[in-house]
Structures are given as structure tokens and as C-alpha cells.
Design a protein around this motif. Structure first.
Motif, mmCIF file in Angstrom:
data_model
loop_
_atom_site.group_PDB
_atom_site.id
_atom_site.type_symbol
_atom_site.label_atom_id
_atom_site.label_comp_id
_atom_site.label_asym_id
_atom_site.label_seq_id
_atom_site.Cartn_x
_atom_site.Cartn_y
_atom_site.Cartn_z
ATOM 1 N N HIS A 50 1.448 3.342 -5.861
ATOM 2 C CA HIS A 50 -0.017 3.455 -5.864
ATOM 3 C C HIS A 50 -0.669 2.821 -4.629
ATOM 4 C CE1 HIS A 50 -0.287 -0.702 -7.233
ATOM 5 N NE2 HIS A 50 -1.586 -0.641 -7.060
ATOM 6 N N ASP A 51 -0.107 1.719 -4.126
ATOM 7 C CA ASP A 51 -0.696 1.048 -2.958
ATOM 8 C C ASP A 51 0.137 1.261 -1.694
ATOM 9 O OD1 ASP A 51 -3.138 0.007 -3.815
ATOM 10 O OD2 ASP A 51 -2.279 -1.888 -4.512
ATOM 11 N N LYS A 54 -1.882 0.802 1.392
ATOM 12 C CA LYS A 54 -2.813 -0.334 1.422
ATOM 13 C C LYS A 54 -2.646 -1.197 2.673
ATOM 14 C CE LYS A 54 -5.769 -3.139 -0.748
ATOM 15 N NZ LYS A 54 -6.952 -2.917 -1.553
ATOM 16 N N HIS A 84 -7.264 4.379 0.612
ATOM 17 C CA HIS A 84 -5.826 4.091 0.510
ATOM 18 C C HIS A 84 -5.158 4.825 -0.657
ATOM 19 C CE1 HIS A 84 -7.009 0.738 -2.235
ATOM 20 N NE2 HIS A 84 -5.797 0.880 -2.732
ATOM 21 N N HIS A 110 -6.576 5.864 -8.122
ATOM 22 C CA HIS A 110 -6.392 4.570 -8.782
ATOM 23 C C HIS A 110 -7.493 3.548 -8.502
ATOM 24 C CE1 HIS A 110 -4.529 2.967 -5.003
ATOM 25 N NE2 HIS A 110 -4.976 1.817 -5.465
ATOM 26 N N THR A 111 -8.291 3.725 -7.454
ATOM 27 C CA THR A 111 -9.305 2.696 -7.149
ATOM 28 C C THR A 111 -10.623 2.933 -7.889
ATOM 29 O OG1 THR A 111 -8.310 2.362 -4.969
ATOM 30 C CG2 THR A 111 -10.514 1.480 -5.280
ATOM 31 N N ASP A 128 -3.175 -1.382 -12.632
ATOM 32 C CA ASP A 128 -3.586 -1.987 -11.358
ATOM 33 C C ASP A 128 -4.490 -3.199 -11.593
ATOM 34 O OD1 ASP A 128 -3.896 -2.189 -8.588
ATOM 35 O OD2 ASP A 128 -5.612 -0.837 -8.554
HETATM 36 FE FE FE Z 1 -5.191 -0.034 -4.531
#
Ligand code: FE
Ligand code: DGI
Ligand code: FE
Length: 194
Positions: A50-51, A54, A84, A110-111, A128
Motif C-alpha cells: 500500500h505504501d 511513499k 502515493h 488507501h489514503t 493502515d
Molecule cells: Fe499511505
């Protein structure tokens, strides 16, 4: 690519703190998948990846979007870290060979979340926020328990606390964060009445 190999590659580019968070999201997503009858392997991969964008600079996030014809909003242009997720999905597809659209959507969204998320998207969004190494968010103890009871209500709570936090910080709010909140507010009221 095999999960172990992906993990090895991420470990090389992420800081120790970010990698711990990544592992935390991965196993928390696995636990939520057990609770909500989702595919464990998909939850594991989506959490792990997911990141994956980032660590990239604002310039790199913007240039990767331009190169790959990814549409970006005005808020994203002004706050490139919001990209991201979208870029993470690009990396997951191109670098790690992930083709499952549900996994890619879970990374993308996801953010801010989005209305009508699939169960996998909801799981990554919540994991998250609640994974064990997160310790700054509001009401974590309550949210962690709630996550295993009512996932829509949890999304409503997380987005509400996030909006409060961003308002206090006077940070730019991506309209999608509010749209997600309002959608899951309605969803949880409807489900609660059943
Ligand atoms: Fe994130
Ligand atoms: O990448 P992580 O730090 O693990 O988590 P994330 O992708 O959810 O990003 C967390 C940050 O994103 C957190 O500080 C809240 C912020 N965020 C969520 N919605 C918005 C937002 N930031 C801005 N500026 N605007 C939003 O709408
Ligand atoms: Fe994260």
C-alpha cells in the motif's frame, strides 16, 4: 513476484519505521480478512504494497503520474503526497507484477477512501490506521476494537477523526476524504437500522 521477494525489495527502499508500518498493515489486513471473509493472500499483498510509493519525492510522484497518463486533481497537484496511493498501484503493477484490480484499487484508495469500496479496499484503509505501530491518531483504542465489529462504522469514525485533525492543522482537505465520510455515515446508519 513472490511475497517474500516483494518484502525484500521494499525493505531496501523504505526506512525502518516505514517498513515496520508496512508489515503492521500487512498482518492487520490479514486479521481483518479473517474476520470479514476476504481472501487472506490478497489482503497480505495489498497491505504489503500500500505504501510502496511513499518514499518517493513530490517531483517523482508528479512525474510518474505524467509519464503514465494518470489523471490528477488540483488538490493532488498541490499536495503530491496524496498521490502515493495512485503511484503505489502503478509500482505494484509494473514492478511487482500485480494484476488483480481489487488489490490495485485497495492501494490506490488507501489514503482518502472512496464511496462504495470493496471489502478489500475497506480492509486496507482501516488496517493502515489501526496497525500496532501507529500511535498518534485519535481514539485508537476504540477504533481498533470497532474495526473488528463494524467496518463501515469504523471508516466513518476514521474519516471523521481525520477531517478534525486536518481542520485543526489547517491542512488542505482532499474533497474525497469528506465524500467518503458522508457516504459511510449514511451506510452505517442504514446498516444500523437493519
Ligand atoms: Fe499511505
Ligand atoms: O501513508 P501513511 O502515512 O501510512 O497513511 P496515509 O496514506 O493514510 O496518509 C496519512 C496522512 O494522510 C494523514 O496524516 C492524514 C492524511 N490525509 C488523509 N486525508 C487527507 C489527508 N491529508 C490531506 N492533506 N488531505 C486529505 O484529505
Ligand atoms: Fe500506510
Amino acid at each position: 513476484m513472490k511475497t517474500e521477494k516483494i518484502e525484500e525489495k521494499l525493505k531496501k527502499v523504505q526506512s525502518e519505521k516505514r517498513f515496520n508500518h508496512t508489515k503492521g498493515v500487512q498482518y492487520t489486513a490479514i486479521c481483518l480478512a479473517m474476520r470479514y471473509d476476504e481472501d487472506i493472500e490478497k489482503a497480505s499483498l495489498a497491505g504489503l504494497l500500500h505504501d510502496s510509493a511513499k518514499h518517493l519525492s513530490d517531483e517523482k510522484l508528479l512525474s510518474l503520474c505524467a509519464q503514465n497518463h494518470v489523471d490528477i486533481t488540483k488538490t493532488e497537484e498541490e499536495n503530491p503526497f496524496l498521490l502515493h496511493g495512485k503511484v503505489g498501484a502503478l509500482i505494484a503493477r509494473k514492478k511487482f507484477g500485480i494484476e488483480d484490480e481489487d488489490i490495485l484499487n485497495a492501494i490506490t484508495n488507501h489514503t482518502t477512501g472512496r464511496p462504495g469500496m470493496s471489502m478489500l479496499e475497506k480492509i486496507v484503509f482501516v488496517a493502515d490506521y489501526i496497525e500496532p505501530s501507529r500511535n498518534t491518531a485519535a481514539n485508537l483504542k476504540q477504533v481498533r476494537k470497532m474495526a473488528f465489529e463494524d467496518i463501515d462504522l469504523t471508516i466513518c469514525k476514521i474519516t471523521s477523526d481525520t477531517l478534525n485533525y486536518l481542520n485543526k492543522k489547517k491542512a488542505a482537505i482532499d474533497p474525497m476524504t469528506r465524500i467518503t465520510h458522508d457516504y459511510y455515515m449514511k451506510e452505517s446508519v442504514i446498516n444500523g437500522e437493519q
